[in-house]
Write a protein that holds these residues in place. Structure first.
Motif, PDB file in Angstrom:
ATOM      1  N   PHE A  29      48.926  39.759  48.327  1.00 17.25           N
ATOM      2  CA  PHE A  29      49.171  41.195  48.243  1.00 17.25           C
ATOM      3  C   PHE A  29      48.376  41.882  49.351  1.00 17.25           C
ATOM      4  O   PHE A  29      47.205  41.556  49.572  1.00 17.25           O
ATOM      5  N   TYR A 198      43.165  44.428  39.913  1.00 17.02           N
ATOM      6  CA  TYR A 198      43.913  45.377  40.743  1.00 17.02           C
ATOM      7  C   TYR A 198      43.004  46.543  41.162  1.00 17.02           C
ATOM      8  O   TYR A 198      42.961  46.939  42.326  1.00 17.02           O
ATOM      9  N   HIS A 232      52.564  49.506  38.973  1.00 11.88           N
ATOM     10  CA  HIS A 232      52.445  48.043  38.899  1.00 11.88           C
ATOM     11  C   HIS A 232      52.090  47.697  37.454  1.00 11.88           C
ATOM     12  O   HIS A 232      51.232  48.352  36.858  1.00 11.88           O
TER      13      HIS A 232
END
Ligand SMILES: Cc1cc2nc3c(=O)[nH]c(=O)nc-3n(C[C@H](O)[C@H](O)[C@H](O)COP(=O)(O)O)c2cc1C
Ligand SMILES: [Fe+2]
Ligand SMILES: [Fe+2]
Length: 406
Positions: A29, A198, A232
């Motif tokens: 990512f 995240y 997300h």
């Protein structure tokens, strides 16, 4: 076995639809973070009679998938507004294609967004720059746009829809992982670590802005939030909303309430490995919850997981071998990320190992201290630890224990 990329279209509420892409192909990512768990991109679509409002899109490269999905729900020619919460291309990827298919769309965003649209996509569509708390009314809904700068770029904003008490938050409250369903039933430990990973990987650098923005959002919405719809991961609703908000507060805490110690080290030929086995053993015996991230010729831990877990650890132990007069390259990189994403505030025990020149210890110690980490002790070992080295390490571990149990 890897699941195929797939699409989910579902209702979040009567008129709000989620268009979700489950991405199992992206390995790194932002070309940086390992994500074997996959990631989703969630766009939302509000259909209120004749008016349709799209909130964000999917990642750049998924334009045809996005268009096909959107087309299966509405005719793109009927799309009135596209709200851009954030211009990072994992969310804005399809805006150029949308504009080309329907030049009549009014794009809505933070005043900085139009410049980014030009710079990143070479387009200057019809654009309404909204002020903080400015609203847009459709027949049954009033959308309030709340600026949320630096979560995760300067132009980020949220949308609050009071009629359904929904807050659309883009990166904030997002998680890596591909949840089985649109809504999450519980904030399990596993899901919390996906959220924290995240958070730490992506927003960590801007963590000072998190509380500021959350407090502002809670004031504007008067705490009337029943749905958090991030870009997300899963949609969070009901009594999980407050839990998620509190978790976010915890993620920003410099002193967490747990017994976790993250040990991260490199070892080319096993010298540091031997020392760290001893360190891990002692700390575990004292009842700390130890997580080990090692970089050796046999294994390479996930740096994304390491940063995620270190974000809420009580303390960190670093073991660094000397390599061509510098810290071992992967540890150098990890130390940089810890400094950037965690922003200090944690006790660190530093142990370095060298062959012929004790040059790394002072350098790493100074870097950590400058970045507001508290270096409890810094010990350098020349190859195999001597009895004296081991005694020093045991004293340092005692100091660490004391610092962590104050
Ligand atoms: C490729 C390589 C480069 C090294 N460069 C240095 C160096 O520049 N200075 C030094 O003092 N030791 C250097 N060393 C020695 C190691 O830092 C030392 O042996 C240490 O104990 C290694 O611990 P480890 O096997 O756990 O990684 C080097 C070792 C290797 C394998
Ligand atoms: Fe982002
Ligand atoms: Fe994102």
């Amino acid at each position: 076995m890897r699941i195929e990329n797939s699409v989910v279209i579902d209702k979040v509420s009567k008129d709000l639809i989620i268009l979700r892409y489950n991405d199992t192909s992206t390995k790194y990512f932002e070309a940086l973070w390992e994500i074997p768990e996959g990631v989703t991109y969630n766009a939302y679509l509000l259909i209120d009679g004749d008016t349709t409002v799209l909130f964000d899109t999917w990642k750049k490269g998924l334009e045809s998938e996005f268009l096909n999905t959107l087309n299966s729900v509405i005719d793109i020619r009927d799309l009135d507004y596209v709200v851009i919460h954030h211009m990072e291309p994992d969310h804005s990827g399809s805006i150029k294609t949308l504009y080309e298919r329907n030049p009549g769309i009014t794009f809505i965003g933070h005043p900085m967004t139009s410049k980014l649209m030009r710079n990143l996509y070479g387009i200057s569509p019809k654009f309404r720059a909204v002020k903080d708390n400015e609203t847009l009314s459709t027949k049954n809904y009033q959308l309030a746009f709340i600026h949320a700068p630096w979560l995760h770029w300067p132009e980020t904003m949220f949308t609050y829809i009071p009629q359904i008490k929904a807050l659309i938050t883009c990166d904030v409250f997002g998680a890596y992982t591909i949840p089985k369903s649109v809504f999450i039933d519980e904030l399990s430990d596993e899901y919390i670590s996906s959220m924290r990973k995240y958070f730490a990987n992506i927003i960590g650098f801007y963590k000072d802005n998190v509380i500021k923005n959350l407090d502002k959002v809670l004031a504007v919405t008067e705490g009337n939030i029943e749905i958090i719809a991030p870009a997300h991961g899963a949609v969070i609703k009901g009594n999980l909303v407050n839990k998620a908000i509190n978790l976010y507060r915890e993620f920003t805490l410099k002193t967490p309430v747990n017994r976790k110690i993250v040990i991260a080290y490199s070892s080319m030929y096993g010298f540091v490995d031997g020392i760290m086995s001893h360190v891990a053993h002692v700390l575990s015996d004292w009842g700390f919850n130890v997580s080990i991230y090692k970089f050796t010729d046999k294994e390479r831990a996930s740096i994304g997981d390491l940063i995620g877990e270190a974000n809420n650890a009580l303390g960190i132990v670093l073991g660094v071998s000397t390599y061509d007069t510098e810290p071992f390259p992967l540890m150098d990189y990890i130390i940089n990320l810890l400094i950037k994403k965690l922003k200090g505030g944690k006790p660190v025990l530093l142990i370095t190992d060298y062959g012929w020149g004790d040059v790394v210890l002072r350098h790493v110690k100074t870097r950590l201290e400058k970045a507001d980490f508290t270096v409890i002790d810094a010990i350098s070992v020349n190859g195999i630890p001597t009895k004296e080295d081991l005694d020093k390490i045991d004293i340092a571990l005692q100091s660490l224990k004391q610092a962590l149990t104050q």
